[in-house]
Design an enzyme around this catalytic site. Structure first.
Site, short mmCIF file in Angstrom:
data_model
loop_
_atom_site.label_atom_id
_atom_site.label_comp_id
_atom_site.label_asym_id
_atom_site.label_seq_id
_atom_site.Cartn_x
_atom_site.Cartn_y
_atom_site.Cartn_z
N ASP A 5 0.82 -1.23 0.00
CA ASP A 5 0.00 0.00 0.00
C ASP A 5 0.84 1.26 0.00
O ASP A 5 0.31 2.37 0.12
CB ASP A 5 -0.94 0.00 1.21
N GLY A 6 2.17 1.12 -0.11
CA GLY A 6 3.03 2.31 -0.18
C GLY A 6 3.64 2.70 1.15
O GLY A 6 4.51 3.57 1.22
N HIS A 20 21.19 24.87 -0.05
CA HIS A 20 20.92 25.69 -1.24
C HIS A 20 21.11 27.18 -0.93
O HIS A 20 21.72 27.91 -1.72
CB HIS A 20 19.50 25.43 -1.74
N LYS A 31 18.79 34.84 -14.62
CA LYS A 31 17.83 33.82 -15.07
C LYS A 31 16.45 34.12 -14.48
O LYS A 31 16.34 34.63 -13.37
CB LYS A 31 18.34 32.46 -14.54
N ARG A 60 12.96 31.91 -13.68
CA ARG A 60 12.39 30.57 -13.74
C ARG A 60 10.93 30.65 -14.21
O ARG A 60 10.13 31.39 -13.65
CB ARG A 60 12.47 29.88 -12.38
#
Ligand code: R5P
Length: 303
Positions: A36-37, A128, A190, A192
């Site tokens: 079922d995950g 990040h 840039k 996005r």
């Protein structure tokens, strides 16, 4: 207090490298996927009173790896772990660090809070955005692979090389590479458009007739890198392209898209597991020893 290293399924090779640098055996665990995950995890060794480091980057599939990390933490506590550190070499959700439209969840904060419900400390590599250190309310060990990557780059640079930040978010990072390698910097602006698509607005700096070294903290779909390199070629840079990044997620067809640009070198770390077959000239700067050294210091200060 005894030192134990536990690994989930996200990057067992890195966990083995860390354990071997520390001269300890990996703790035995079993992780099973139910039909079922659901996941079921078991820690097979007793950890009573131990100082435990659980290695699991929250790389794709991010939700599974994150839940597996939390379940393993729970199992470690129930096996008696005294102090528990999450070793998350790649911290997924870090890009969700602010509300751009004012309607989004701040995923980076939520994940940091979730981890502190089960862990005493978190060790990670090249978040990040270093500013999200403020989201980590307790002890955070934030390591950087930039010196390792810069060392690996050194041998193949020419005096004409230029470090390129593929977006404004990478400007500070590019300056760290430039300082270590004594090279000039160019920037790309840039925008996005979606998860996969970006559009390049400007190239700032003298890139013409120079071999570029395009750096980033991570490569996911490759969209940022590909657009940056195409813009650099349009602006007359030499086609001898080098790519460097800490986290090589390389999701979907990122490797194929990048390989079409024929980079000469691509240097990344092993924070994220990658299958060995790739059309790219990838070289790996391993972070196992650096993480092991940090674990040793953390362990010694609490023993
Ligand atoms: C963005 O701010 C990051 O530093 C990377 O440039 C970006 O997330 C890479 O994603 P992709 O490879 O999908 O463009």
């Amino acid at each position: 207090m005894r030192l134990s290293i536990v690994t989930g399924r996200a990057n067992p090779l890195l966990a083995e490298a860390i354990a071997s640098a520390l001269d300890v055996e990996l703790t035995s665990c079993t992780v099973e996927d139910f039909p079922d995950g659901e996941l079921q995890v078991e820690v097979n060794d007793m950890l009573r009173g131990n100082d435990v480091y659980l290695v699991q980057p929250t790389s794709p599939p991010v939700s599974n790896h994150l839940l597996e990390l939390l379940l393993l933490a729970d199992a470690c506590r129930r096996r008696g772990a005294d102090r528990l550190t999450a070793v998350v070499p790649y911290f997924g959700y870090a890009r969700q660090d602010r509300r751009v439209r004012g309607t989004e969840a701040v995923g980076a904060r939520l994940v940091a809070d979730l981890l502190y419900t089960r862990f005493d400390r978190i060790l990670t590599v090249d978040l990040h955005n270093p500013a999200i250190e403020g989201f980590f309310s307790a002890h955070l060990e934030h390591l950087s692979a930039v010196p390792l990557l810069a060392d690996a780059l050194r041998g193949s640079l020419s005096r004409n090389s230029i470090i390129v930040a593929p977006d404004l978010g990478a400007v500070k990072l590019s300056q760290r590479y430039a300082d270590l390698l004594n090279l000039p910097v160019a920037y790309i602006r840039k925008v996005r458009l979606s998860g996969r698509k970006v559009s390049i607005r400007h190239v700032v700096g003298e890139v013409s007739n120079r071999p570029p070294v395009v750096i980033d903290d991570m490569i996911s779909t490759g969209g940022t890198m590909v657009s940056a390199i195409e813009a650099l070629l349009d602006h007359g840079c030499l086609p001898e392209i080098t790519i460097a990044a800490t986290h090589a997620l390389l999701v979907s067809d990122a490797a194929e898209r990048l390989s079409r640009l024929k980079p000469r070198r691509m240097i990344v770390t092993d924070t994220v597991f990658r299958p060995p077959e790739t059309p790219l000239p990838i070289e790996t700067a391993g972070v196992g020893q650096m993480i092991a050294d940090s674990i040793k210091r953390m362990h010694e200060t609490c023993a």
